[in-house]
Every structure is written in C-alpha cells, then in structure tokens.
Design an enzyme around this catalytic site. Structure first.
Site, PDB file in Angstrom:
ATOM      1  N   GLU A   1       0.841  -1.200   0.000  1.00  0.00           N
ATOM      2  CA  GLU A   1       0.000   0.000   0.000  1.00  0.00           C
ATOM      3  C   GLU A   1       0.880   1.255   0.000  1.00  0.00           C
ATOM      4  O   GLU A   1       0.624   2.218  -0.721  1.00  0.00           O
ATOM      5  CB  GLU A   1      -0.917  -0.031   1.236  1.00  0.00           C
ATOM      6  CG  GLU A   1      -1.747   1.221   1.441  1.00  0.00           C
ATOM      7  CD  GLU A   1      -1.552   1.798   2.830  1.00  0.00           C
ATOM      8  OE1 GLU A   1      -0.980   2.901   2.921  1.00  0.00           O
ATOM      9  OE2 GLU A   1      -1.950   1.147   3.820  1.00  0.00           O
TER      10      GLU A   1
ATOM     11  N   GLU B   1      10.206   1.484   2.305  1.00  0.00           N
ATOM     12  CA  GLU B   1       8.869   1.455   2.884  1.00  0.00           C
ATOM     13  C   GLU B   1       8.666   0.263   3.819  1.00  0.00           C
ATOM     14  O   GLU B   1       7.918   0.343   4.769  1.00  0.00           O
ATOM     15  CB  GLU B   1       7.810   1.434   1.780  1.00  0.00           C
ATOM     16  CG  GLU B   1       7.817   2.668   0.885  1.00  0.00           C
ATOM     17  CD  GLU B   1       7.542   3.964   1.651  1.00  0.00           C
ATOM     18  OE1 GLU B   1       6.697   3.953   2.565  1.00  0.00           O
ATOM     19  OE2 GLU B   1       8.194   4.988   1.339  1.00  0.00           O
TER      20      GLU B   1
HETATM   21 ZN   LIG Z   1       1.154   2.661   6.904  1.00  0.00          ZN
END
Ligand SMILES: [Zn+2]
Length: 1077
Positions: free
Chosen positions: A162, A237
C-alpha cells in the site's frame, strides 16, 4: 489561511470523535468507521497531517452526548472552486453505447434515494473488473480502487505494498507521485488504507480536472508501480538493514516497520490485534495485515513482488466513481488501463473463507509493555468478544444489531456502558461493540485499568448485564432516544472531514468486497422503516432480546482476552531485536559489511536526491488560473439581543439548526482551570433535581441531534491575553429549536454537580484517556507542552489537556475521596464565574426561516441566564520552565518536537508563511524525517495566532538526529532552487488547504472562531493574495525565522527511557527528564 488555522483546531476533534460515531462500524450507520478499526493502516498518519498536530494543542476533545462526530465537516454547499465543464462532444452517445464500445457490460442500474443518485454497476468484459458508477450533483467527486489482499502471514505485505505502489510508476517515474499530489492538488481527500483483507486507494476533489489527474496517478500507481522492480522502494517502505559505518551496530529501518512498532507499543492496539486473531484463528484474519515488527524482517522482495502480481489485477478489483462528473469520461479513463490486461484467477484466490464457530469459549492471555508508574496490579485489561455468526447477516439483522449496539453502549446513559463504568472494576471501556466491516460481524466489550483479582468479576458483570437486558428489555425512552439519534444522523448525513461519496463507498464495499450486492448497503431507508414498525408493533423486547440471546449469550464462539501489564516487555523486545541484529552482523564478512554500508549510503543518497524537473513535470498540475481569487464567503449577520451578540449564518442546512453558545472564561481563577474539562463532562452526565443523568441524556437524544461542551483556547494575534472560552454546541431539527435551547439552559443551570461517584469515574476515565493519548499521540502532547512553555494560551490549554493535566488527574483521583466537598464547591464556583449574559456570545447556523424562528428561543435562553456583573479579569500567569524536556514512556518509537515563537524576531505574518511551512513539511521533513529517517511522519506547524512555529515527528526511531534535521531547515531554505512549476504546485496545494471543503455547520463554526480571534474578511482576502503571489524570495527570507527556532527553540520529546539516556550521553544535561508512564 485563517480557515486552515481554524481547521487545525477543529478537525483534530472530528477524527477523535468519529471513532465514537454510532459507536460501531455498523455497515449502515458507520460513515467514517475506518477510524474505529484498530487494524486499519493509513498511508499517512492522518488525512490532514496538520490536524494530527493540534490534537491536543489547545483544543480538547469535546465532551459530548453525541454518539457521532460533530465538529468540522466538509460540505455540499457550493464551493468557490470552479469545476471544469464536462465533455459535451459525446453527449449524443448514450452512456450505454459508450460503455458497450469501451468493453463494459452493464450488470445493474438503480436509483438510490439515500444518495440521491443513479448508480450503474458494470463489469469489464475482458478482465472481469467491477465498476460502480454513481452519479448525482455532489461536486465533491470520489474515486476509489479496492483490491482483495488477504495475507497468509504477519509480514505486512499488503501494508508495505500500500505504501510502495505510490512511490513511482510507469507514467509517473518520480520518487513519490503521491507526495507531489499532496503538495500541489486541490484534493479534498488523498490517502490509502490497508484493511485485514483489502487495500483501498481513494481520492476526492471538487475540481474535475484535478480529480481526473488524481485518478490517473492512482490507476498508474496500482497497476504499474516501480516498486516491483526497484528493491530500494521495498527497503525504504518495508524494511532493511541500516549500517552507516562498519564499526557501528546494524539497525532495522523502514517506514512501515516503525509505524508498526508504534502500533505495537499501544496496549489498546495490541488488544485489538490479539482479539481479531483469536476470533478468527482459521482464516486470513488470524494474521496481521499491517505487519508484526517481529515478522516484517522475514519478508522477502520475491514474496512482495508475487503478491502484487497476483492481487493487483483488474480481475480482483472493485472500482468506485461518485459525483457530478461525466460518467462516460470515467469509463474512458478506466478502459485505457483495464484494456491492457487479460482475465486472471486472482479473484478466486483472494476469497476470504468464513471462520467456523467454536463449540466452546476460549480464553487468551497476552502481555503488553507497561511503565512502572502506578500500581501494575491494577493495569490489566479484559475484553469479551464474540463472533456473532458463521455467515454474513442480512441487512435488516445487521441494522437491528447496530441499533442494539447503540442501545447497549451508544451514550454514557446506555445500560451496558453505564453499569461497567459504575462498577468501579475498571477505568475505561475497551472493545468497539458491534464491528461488521469484515466478512463476519463481531461484538467486543471490556474494561481496562482492572485489578488482577477483578478480571473474573468483569466477565461475570458483562454476562449478567446482557442476560438481564435480554430478560427485561430496554426502557422505551432509551429506544426512542436511539431511534431519534439514528434518524437525525441519517438525515444530517454529516460525514465530517470525509467526502460523502467516500463514506458511501466504504459502506457499499463492506458487502461488495465479499461478492454481495453493492447497492444494498446504500439502501437503508426501507429496512429502517420496517424495523421501526416492528419495534412499534411487537415492542423492543421482541426485537432485541432474541438478538442478544442468539448471537451473544447462547453463542459459544466467545473469546475472552486478558492483557497483562509487563514492565520488561518494551526493553525485552528492544533487547531481542538487538540480539538478532548482532547475530546478523556477526555472520557477515568484512566484504558484506562494506557492501551493506555502501547500500545504506546509496539508499540515502537516492532518497535525498531531488527528482529531476522533467519527472516532476509528469505529474499533472492545475495552473493558478484554475484557482478562485477570493476566499470562501460565509454569510454572517451580527444581531444584538439585550447586549449579547448573536452571529447568524444563513446557509442551507436541510432544516437543521446548529448553535454554539460561547462563554468567556477569563474570570475563572487560575487554579480551577484543570477542573474545567471534568466540569464540562459533569454538566452533561450528572442529572438535575428531577431527572437523573440517564433521563436527561435520553431527553437530549429524543429531542435533539446532541449537545457537547468543551473549552477552547487560542492566542490572539497582537494580544497578550488569550481567547479562552467554553463552547456549548448543539443541533436539532428546526421545529425542535425551542427544545434545544431549553435543554442547553437546563444543562448549564439545573444540573447538580454533586454526584461524587460519577465524578470519580470521570477522573479515572480521563486519566486512562490521557495515558492512551500519550502513547498514541505523543506528538500532540509534545506540541501542547512546547506551547505551554511559549505562551499563555498554550499554558492554559496544557492545564486542561497536557502532561500537567494528567498529573492533576492523578492527584485528583486521591482527592475525590478526601475532599469531595471542596471539589464540588469548586465545580459550582466554575459555573458561577462562567455562565452569565455578559460573558455570552451566540452563534446560529441555519436557513433564513429557522434563523428568524429561533430568535425567540435565544431571547428566552438569555433571559434565563444570570446577569452577573463582571469582576476583574484574572491574569493567568504561565510558568512552565523553558528548559528542554524529555517525557519518557514505554515505547519503541518516539515523538520529537522543537518550537519557538517567530514573531519574537520581528517577523510579520504574510500569506507566504502558509505556503512555506507546508512546503517544509512535504519536502524537507518528509524526505529527511520520514523517508530517510524512517519515521511514520514528520511535519511542521505554524500557529499564526501565537507565532509559534513547531516541528514534530511521529513514531520516530530517532531523537537527536531528527532535531538535527529540524535545525537544518534554515539552510535548506537558503539553498533552495525552485522552478516556477514547483512554486505553483506549492501555492495550489496551500489554497486546497485553505479552501478545505466544509459542511454548513462547519462553515458557521469557522466563522465564529474567526470572529473570536479577530480575523477579518479584509485580512483573509489580503492573506489569500499573499499566498497567490508567494515568491522564491519569501522562502529565502523565511530562513531567518527558522534560524530563530534552531537557536532559541525549546525541545520536547516523548520518548523511550533508553533513547533519552543515550541522547543524554551525547548531549549532557540537554533534557530535563520527566517520567510519565
Ligand atoms: Zn502505513
């Protein structure tokens, strides 16, 4: 501008209170239920980062009888942003023709009265992608693409994906297109969410051109992201080893990794996770889609890529469009992307299997990290949870369960909530009641702050209360109050800062994602009427008792979760991690270590190198011509009744009257300030001579849309004295305006502030809330603390909502038993020094007819107020030491702040300051604190009223390093090279903030705040001109102000004792240390 500042004050609370929105996320009634899901992850800490900041700043959570969100809303009323004319050339072709030609098959078409919209469900023939196209006249257009992404383990793949897909794509090959959109679009919503079984990418805008730009960036991101080729994105990330020098220790870094460490430091979150996993041991909900920090480093890049390839496919997608744009254009845009794919089996592989019901109840015991402040024996949590059904329920049953949930827990007067809190067995409620966002609904309820020996008693109390309610049924007043509240709320459709179209989407998705009818959840009116009729005919008992019996009492799928405080857990987890990393290091050769050091440097270099201009230009942006030149106008008439100012805002409100009754607080004695929040709660939750608080609450629920009371404090520019007042907010249907003002009067004047036992509960609840806030929103606590060191308004607010307040509550807990008379008379004294006509101001928002009509009620209300003559204004002094402070809590991640008053340097406010501070947040701090620093968030805030400029980080693995980044801001600005496009983007993004979409009640409220803080229309216009004409020179000049923060700024960090210790070794005597938990 001023609006933005106001919004910061208000919108913070909307996030907080939306979590008690109808309490449950009952599909029908929940609008921003995503805030209630403990397992949901947002890409950025909050839809509006700035609103996070002011969470505590000078605006406390309103104490409210409202079961749903009240403050700031975005609106459907005309906004000054011009929308593009829709395509006219294709109007000759019907929508059906166009759909057919573009490869879509119409599955169903329905008119949905509840959203005043026609909705068409399409299927993309080649891939099977499903598209819901909803058309109405709402200019706040919404798009969302949702994939089913059930994880197999707790490595956090869906969550890391995401984040990662928004880091560059085929058409938009820059580091973070998402951030470019944040910087330079007029979005009214931009974020992404990970659920336990799906990933959701929504955007919204009122400007059609802007809207399609956003849609295109999101579509390209999900289908063609760079992250599946570029391992560095995954590392940034997700997770990676960091080694700055072969002689140092290896550490883990990664945005999601640290975000989840923050989540796992919060006991309430741990409880939510443990509960979900225990309720669903056999399906995908038995693991954590967000990622367990212990498991995240097990994830490989290969698994990550495979997951994207499998699930981010049109065959597995559900796509939503909503609003007033051309539905044909939507399909055109989509077919470009969908057409590039063939069908796949993804949607079979992503199906969520139902959990079978247990035959016997289960008990789970887990540990959570605790600090050694307070009596550990009294810090247990216990929560009872049921999986309500082995299959999904029909809408009517769900609706009844939502209703039942409201009856049980919706207000302080609701029996289950009341009995649990009054039992004295715990400090505050845990568990979210009915939760039906997942495949099967669940019900959870429990207490925290429970003594070890009382755990059994809590369980028994929950069971016996439910049993009693099933046998005896609910009070008819309570049923009527719940019904009115639910109907009022549906009529108002006040979705807070959420676009309405997005709340409809999430509602629909709750069924659609499981291959059920996407229309059905939107059509709640008929089942509601049916339910109402059934209650009237058969009586509430016949409706609700079987529900309690069947789904709860006689349901063996019950999981009791007990969470035990563990002093060692935080440091043990920390040590375990260090051990693993030491092993990793010792297994590496010298060459490995050199390679890792190089990789660390390369990653950092990449993160810190700006995108080339041509890549930046690929992200479409509006031009300044698309921006309206004037600020949004809110009609305001100022009337005068007996010397009291009445502000009236004539706006379309669908027959609802909104009011704020404001009382100046400056006559209050300084030492009474910390009692004010509890005083406000007492007014709403104690009852009068003739009515106990249950009856009073029911009356408010039956006659109005709710009343809330809270203190508001802010600096006023150019003045030493703050604006400090109590705000009483209320709303009701026009024909009930008389009742509304009567009830406000009753609450203010007739409530007896004498109930010692209830007061004692308020104190423990507030203490528990503050402790929770300290762990979950430490940046808010840090911000409040810095403000308290810098100005009187900040000091005042901190007395009522910061660490000082927490300390006060802890002492008060003892005092309630020893000196109740003293406290009761202080409460009475607060009432006397606040509520008089002379200190009053009234704000009313409604349409002309109701404004005129409510005048007589306002008049009566004022006549009933005491006409106290003003005494002498108290001069509150503020005396928090300006020394740097470290507030320690058991946590794995920190919140680091630094702030100073830049008006002290002689800096004169200009509109450009809004553009610049926003730019610093989205560029310098985003890149250094989040991207390369690994924190979940880093941002700055400029309070234009006080002049305080603050830097803050959120779930931050660093401490001193982050402070160095803050201190580098001046140099960053001086060295800034900025082309015109970048500047334009920064300006447009700022206007997007300033013109934030508001519903009518929020418009009226913002206008009130501007009035209170002396912000005129002329000033707003001037600031807007200044924003629009911001130049690079302004950025350079602002560097001096940043230098002042660097040299003179005060630092407050909410951090782990370990990090504070090691910071103390680096910089001796840098911090005064205060242990808070
Ligand atoms: Zn997050």
């Amino acid at each position: 501008m001023e609006t933005a500042a106001m919004l910061r004050h208000i919108s913070s609370t909307s996030v907080v209170s939306s979590s008690i929105l109808f309490r449950s996320s009952q599909g029908l009634l929940s609008r921003s239920s995503i805030f209630t899901l403990p397992k949901l992850h947002r890409l950025i800490p909050n839809p509006s980062k700035q609103s996070q900041l002011s969470l505590l700043r000078r605006h406390l959570r309103p104490i409210s009888t409202l079961p749903h969100s009240f403050p700031i809303k975005r609106s459907l009323s005309p906004q000054a942003v011009a929308t593009q004319p829709s395509h006219t050339s294709s109007d000759v072709e019907t929508q059906d023709d166009v759909a057919e030609k573009l490869g879509f098959e119409k599955v169903s078409e329905q008119f949905i009265k509840e959203c005043m919209a026609s909705a068409v469900l399409y299927k993309h023939k080649k891939t099977g992608a499903q598209v819901m196209s909803v058309s109405n006249d709402d200019e706040n257009k919404v798009f969302g693409i949702v994939f089913r992404t059930p994880p197999k383990d707790s490595t956090g793949i869906p969550h890391i994906l995401e984040h990662s897909v928004l880091c560059g794509s085929r058409k938009y090959p820059l580091k973070e297109p998402f951030v470019e959109l944040l910087k330079g679009s007029l979005h009214t919503f931009l974020n992404a969410f990970t659920y336990p079984d799906r990933t959701c990418y929504p955007v919204a805008s009122t400007n059609t051109k802007d809207f399609y730009n956003l849609v295109d960036v999101y579509l390209d991101a999900v289908f063609f992201p760079k992250c599946v080729e570029d391992i560095q994105i995954f590392q940034q990330e997700g997770w990676h080893y960091e080694l700055n020098d072969p002689s140092e220790d290896i550490t883990y870094k990664g945005v999601v990794f640290n975000e989840m460490k923050g989540v796992y430091s919060q006991p309430d979150n741990l409880l939510g996770r443990t509960t979900q996993q225990a309720l669903f041991p056999d399906n995908t909900y038995g693991v954590d889609s967000g990622g367990d920090p212990k498991a995240i480093p097990k994830l490989t890049f290969e698994e990550f890529k495979d997951f994207h390839q499998m699930f981010y496919h049109p065959s597995n997608a559900r796509i939503w469009f909503y609003g007033d744009d051309d539905p044909k254009e939507r399909l055109r845009l989509l077919s470009e992307y969908l057409g590039m794919f063939e069908g796949s089996s993804a949607s079979n592989k992503s199906k969520v299997a139902p959990q079978k019901l247990f035959s016997v109840p289960v008990k789970i015991v887990e540990k959570y990290p605790a600090g050694d402040g307070g009596d550990l024996k009294k810090q247990h949590m216990v929560c009872l949870n049921w999986l309500l059904s082995d299959k999904t329920l029909d809408l009517e049953t769900e609706l009844s369960l939502g209703f039942l949930d409201h009856l049980l827990l919706g207000t302080p007067a609701s029996p289950l909530r009341k009995i649990l809190l009054e039992s004295g067995l715990g400090e505050a409620i845990v568990g979210g009641g009915v939760e039906d966002e997942l495949l099967q609904p669940q019900f959870s309820i429990g207490l925290k702050g429970v003594a070890e020996e009382d755990i059994q008693k809590v369980e028994e109390l929950v069971m016996s209360t439910l049993k009693k309610l099933a046998e005896e049924g609910f009070d008819s007043n309570a049923v009527e109050a719940s019904m009115n509240t639910i109907e009022f709320s549906l009529r108002e459709n006040n979705t807070g800062s959420f676009p309405r179209g997005l709340s409809f989407m999430l509602r629909s998705m709750g069924k659609w994602i499981y291959d059920m009818d996407p229309f059905e959840p939107l059509k709640y009116e008929t089942p509601l009427i049916k339910l109402k009729a059934r209650i009237a005919e058969e009586g509430p008992k016949a409706v609700f008792s079987p529900l309690i019996e069947q789904h709860i009492l006689n349901n063996p799928h019950r999981v009791t979760v007990e969470m035990q405080p563990d002093l060692q857990k935080a440091s043990y987890d920390e040590a375990t991690e260090k051990e693993i990393l030491a092993k990793v290091k010792s297994s590496m050769t010298e060459e490995d270590l050199t390679a890792l050091t190089n990789a660390t440097q390369e990653l950092r270099l990449k993160q810190e190198t700006p995108d080339p201009p041509e890549a930046l230009r690929s992200v479409p942006c509006l031009s300044l011509h698309d921006i309206p030149k004037k600020p949004i106008h809110v009609p305001t008439e100022i009337a005068n009744i007996d010397g009291v100012k009445i502000l009236q805002h004539d706006l379309f409100t669908n027959d609802i009257v909104y009011t704020e009754v404001v009382f100046d607080m400056s006559l209050l004695k300084q030492e009474l300030l910390p009692l004010v929040p509890l005083f406000c709660q007492s007014l709403l939750e104690m009852g009068t001579k003739d009515m106990d608080f249950v009856l009073l609450n029911q009356l408010i629920g039956r006659k109005t849309g709710g009343i809330s009371i809270y203190p508001f404090t802010s600096s006023v520019r150019g003045k030493k004295e703050p604006c400090s007042c109590i705000v009483v907010r209320g709303k009701a249907m026009g024909e009930r305006a008389g009742d509304l003002f009567n009830l406000i009067n009753c609450v203010l004047q007739e409530v007896q502030l004498t109930d010692q036992q209830r007061f004692k509960q308020f104190v423990s609840q507030s203490k528990a809330k503050m402790e929770n806030r300290l762990r979950g929103s430490g940046h808010g606590i840090a911000a409040a603390r810095m403000d308290a060191k810098l100005n009187i308004a900040g000091w005042t607010a901190e007395q009522m909502g910061g660490i000082s307040y927490l300390e006060f509550l802890r002492a008060l807990e003892e005092k309630v038993d020893q000196d109740w008379d003293g406290i009761a008379s202080s409460l009475e004294e607060i009432r006397k020094s606040l509520f008089s006509r002379k200190q009053c101001l009234i704000n009313v928002t409604s349409d002309g007819k109701h404004l005129t009509n409510s005048e007589k009620y306002v008049r009566t209300f004022l006549e009933l107020l005491p006409d106290l003559t003003c005494g002498e204004a108290n001069n509150w002094d503020f005396e928090l030491s300006t020394k740097n402070e470290a507030i320690t809590i058991p946590t794995q991640v920190n919140y680091v702040g630094k702030a100073a008053n830049i008006y002290e340097t002689g800096y004169q406010l200009k509109g450009s300051a809004y553009v610049i501070s926003r730019y610093i947040s989205n560029t310098w701090l985003w890149d250094r604190v989040r991207v390369s620093g690994g924190a979940y968030g880093g941002f700055c805030d400029f309070d234009t009223h006080s002049g305080v400029f603050s830097f803050l980080s959120y779930r931050d693995p660093n401490l001193l390093k982050t402070l160095d980044v803050y201190d580098g801001t001046g140099d960053f600005l001086r060295g800034l090279e900025m082309d015109n496009d970048t500047l334009t983007k920064a300006i447009i993004g700022t206007i997007g903030d300033v013109d934030a979409y508001q519903l009518p009640d929020a418009k009226g409220y913002s206008s009130l705040l501007r009035y209170l803080l002396g912000v005129t229309e002329e000033e707003r216009e001037r600031r807007r001109e200044e924003i629009l004409s911001t130049s690079v020179k302004d950025f350079k000049e602002f560097a001096d102000a940043m230098e002042h923060v660097k040299e003179k700024g005060v630092v407050v960090a909410v951090a782990s004792p370990e990090d504070v210790n090691s910071a103390g070794e680096d910089r001796r005597c840098y911090f005064q240390v205060k242990k808070a938990l």
